[in-house]
Design an enzyme around this catalytic site. Structure first.
Site, PDB file in Angstrom:
ATOM      1  N   GLY A   1     -28.158  24.273  16.009  1.00 16.10           N
ATOM      2  CA  GLY A   1     -27.789  23.977  15.003  1.00 16.10           C
ATOM      3  C   GLY A   1     -28.419  23.482  13.715  1.00 16.10           C
ATOM      4  O   GLY A   1     -28.267  22.628  13.093  1.00 16.10           O
TER       5      GLY A   1
ATOM      6  N   SER B   1     -29.710  24.752  11.111  1.00 14.71           N
ATOM      7  CA  SER B   1     -29.606  25.276   9.616  1.00 14.71           C
ATOM      8  C   SER B   1     -28.741  24.399   8.762  1.00 14.71           C
ATOM      9  O   SER B   1     -28.745  24.662   7.471  1.00 14.71           O
ATOM     10  CB  SER B   1     -28.870  26.583   9.583  1.00 14.71           C
ATOM     11  OG  SER B   1     -27.649  26.674   9.971  1.00 14.71           O
TER      12      SER B   1
ATOM     13  N   ILE C   1     -26.354  17.690  10.560  1.00 13.89           N
ATOM     14  CA  ILE C   1     -27.189  16.927  11.388  1.00 13.89           C
ATOM     15  C   ILE C   1     -28.296  17.607  11.910  1.00 13.89           C
ATOM     16  O   ILE C   1     -29.364  17.242  12.412  1.00 13.89           O
ATOM     17  CB  ILE C   1     -26.272  16.128  12.628  1.00 13.89           C
ATOM     18  CG1 ILE C   1     -25.091  15.494  12.076  1.00 13.89           C
ATOM     19  CG2 ILE C   1     -27.060  15.201  13.768  1.00 13.89           C
ATOM     20  CD1 ILE C   1     -24.226  15.016  13.025  1.00 13.89           C
TER      21      ILE C   1
ATOM     22  N   ASP D   1     -30.024  28.807  15.685  1.00 17.78           N
ATOM     23  CA  ASP D   1     -28.832  28.759  14.927  1.00 17.78           C
ATOM     24  C   ASP D   1     -28.167  30.079  14.821  1.00 17.78           C
ATOM     25  O   ASP D   1     -29.138  31.221  14.902  1.00 17.78           O
ATOM     26  CB  ASP D   1     -28.912  28.163  13.642  1.00 17.78           C
ATOM     27  CG  ASP D   1     -27.657  27.414  13.201  1.00 17.78           C
ATOM     28  OD1 ASP D   1     -26.665  28.067  13.384  1.00 17.78           O
ATOM     29  OD2 ASP D   1     -27.546  26.309  12.787  1.00 17.78           O
TER      30      ASP D   1
ATOM     31  N   ASP E   1     -26.129  32.872  19.293  1.00 17.80           N
ATOM     32  CA  ASP E   1     -24.566  32.534  19.328  1.00 17.80           C
ATOM     33  C   ASP E   1     -24.193  31.939  20.633  1.00 17.80           C
ATOM     34  O   ASP E   1     -24.152  32.701  21.635  1.00 17.80           O
ATOM     35  CB  ASP E   1     -23.886  34.045  18.957  1.00 17.80           C
ATOM     36  CG  ASP E   1     -22.297  34.017  18.947  1.00 17.80           C
ATOM     37  OD1 ASP E   1     -21.762  32.733  19.017  1.00 17.80           O
ATOM     38  OD2 ASP E   1     -21.653  35.050  18.800  1.00 17.80           O
ATOM     39  N   LEU E   2     -23.732  30.682  20.474  1.00 15.29           N
ATOM     40  CA  LEU E   2     -23.470  29.922  21.772  1.00 15.29           C
ATOM     41  C   LEU E   2     -21.914  30.199  22.431  1.00 15.29           C
ATOM     42  O   LEU E   2     -21.551  29.948  23.595  1.00 15.29           O
ATOM     43  CB  LEU E   2     -23.312  28.514  21.500  1.00 15.29           C
ATOM     44  CG  LEU E   2     -24.880  27.942  21.320  1.00 15.29           C
ATOM     45  CD1 LEU E   2     -24.635  26.345  20.750  1.00 15.29           C
ATOM     46  CD2 LEU E   2     -25.449  27.819  22.758  1.00 15.29           C
TER      47      LEU E   2
ATOM     48  N   TYR F   1     -10.409  20.735  20.797  1.00 13.96           N
ATOM     49  CA  TYR F   1     -11.607  20.175  20.362  1.00 13.96           C
ATOM     50  C   TYR F   1     -11.818  18.967  20.872  1.00 13.96           C
ATOM     51  O   TYR F   1     -13.316  18.530  21.377  1.00 13.96           O
ATOM     52  CB  TYR F   1     -11.420  19.850  18.906  1.00 13.96           C
ATOM     53  CG  TYR F   1     -12.760  19.373  18.133  1.00 13.96           C
ATOM     54  CD1 TYR F   1     -13.866  20.167  17.942  1.00 13.96           C
ATOM     55  CD2 TYR F   1     -12.979  17.981  17.981  1.00 13.96           C
ATOM     56  CE1 TYR F   1     -15.164  19.803  17.089  1.00 13.96           C
ATOM     57  CE2 TYR F   1     -14.279  17.547  17.439  1.00 13.96           C
ATOM     58  CZ  TYR F   1     -15.312  18.423  17.092  1.00 13.96           C
ATOM     59  OH  TYR F   1     -16.396  17.810  16.571  1.00 13.96           O
TER      60      TYR F   1
ATOM     61  N   LYS G   1     -15.294  18.047  23.678  1.00 16.51           N
ATOM     62  CA  LYS G   1     -16.187  17.004  23.527  1.00 16.51           C
ATOM     63  C   LYS G   1     -16.144  16.122  24.589  1.00 16.51           C
ATOM     64  O   LYS G   1     -17.316  15.459  25.275  1.00 16.51           O
ATOM     65  CB  LYS G   1     -15.898  16.303  22.208  1.00 16.51           C
ATOM     66  CG  LYS G   1     -16.141  17.090  20.876  1.00 16.51           C
ATOM     67  CD  LYS G   1     -17.706  17.537  20.930  1.00 16.51           C
ATOM     68  CE  LYS G   1     -18.212  18.206  19.863  1.00 16.51           C
ATOM     69  NZ  LYS G   1     -19.342  18.715  19.679  1.00 16.51           N
TER      70      LYS G   1
END
Length: 257
Positions: free
Chosen positions: A12, A14, A17, A36, A51-52, A157, A161
């Protein structure tokens, strides 16, 4: 420079955070390998596309990490406005697959920093469900189960997490055996490109404070730097909430404080 001669992988990298973490890592002397789906414009020494949501892409990216690494920052994630299957793949299953493949590339004493969210702070209420989810090898294997247990859709979502937080705890004893540490950072609302998605969905549903209370990417990145350094070497298995006191404020109000 507290990370001089250290090599750190950042997913992440690009934007948001991840981009700020890469910038601060470079300022602290680290060599940064950035991953990323979009190529960053600065602050990485090597860029590897990933690409996750795609296992083949994950395996290909891991194969391109030729250095032994001292820290892995799993910051990449997608917002709750994307399809549920993309959310659960990227935010949990992709993160887990990538991390497991990266473990052989860790130096002794390395640190893994996963990213949860304030949206995942009800994980204690759903431990049996989360344990069932993380038993599935791939997201597709658990899709029907997720629908049957009402964690597919608006709850995806949050649940993705929650799964990251609990999996981090599960990995703590394994990390000790293998000579690294693993922890999770759970930010509150932060001024990133996906902030509005968060405010329009999770924040609204949970009655979070209005715009103006959000943190800056630097508020989170500076703590990630600490976790990657010698100063954070003994932190293992914890979930660290960084939200400007948001959860404490809500809990205090609920207790009449």
């Amino acid at each position: 420079m507290i990370l001089k001669n250290k090599t750190v992988v950042v997913t992440g990298c690009s934007s948001g955070i991840g981009a700020e973490t890469a910038r601060q890592l470079k300022a602290q002397g680290a060599t940064v390998i950035g991953l990323d789906i979009k190529e960053p414009s600065e602050n990485v020494d090597q860029y590897i596309p990933i690409d996750l949501a795609d296992d083949a892409s994950i395996a290909n990216a891991v194969a391109q990490v030729e250095s032994k690494i001292d820290a892995l920052c799993n910051i990449a994630g997608v917002p709750p406005t994307l399809p549920p299957m993309v959310q659960i793949k990227v935010n949990f299953f992709g993160l887990r697959t990538f991390t497991n493949l990266m473990i052989p590339k860790l130096n002794q004493g390395a640190s893994i920093v996963n990213f949860g969210s304030i949206a995942g702070m009800k994980y204690m209420q759903r431990i049996p469900l989360i344990k069932q989810l993380i038993a599935f090898e791939k997201a597709e294997d658990g899709e029907t189960w997720m629908k049957e247990n009402e964690v597919y859709g608006e709850e995806t979502y949050n649940f993705s997490k929650e799964a990251v937080i609990l999996w981090t705890m599960k990995m703590a004893p394994i990390a000790i055996e293998k000579g690294f540490t693993i922890k999770c950072v759970s930010p509150g609302p932060v001024k990133t490109p996906i902030l509005q998605d968060f405010l329009d969905t999770i924040a609204k549903k949970n009655a979070l404070p209005p715009t103006g209370f959000e943190g800056e990417p630097s508020d989170i990145a500076s703590f990630v730097i600490f976790l990657c350094s010698e100063g954070g070497r003994w932190m293992n298995g914890q979930n660290i909430l960084i939200d400007g006191g948001l959860l404490a404020t809500r809990m205090g109000a609920g207790m009449g404080l």
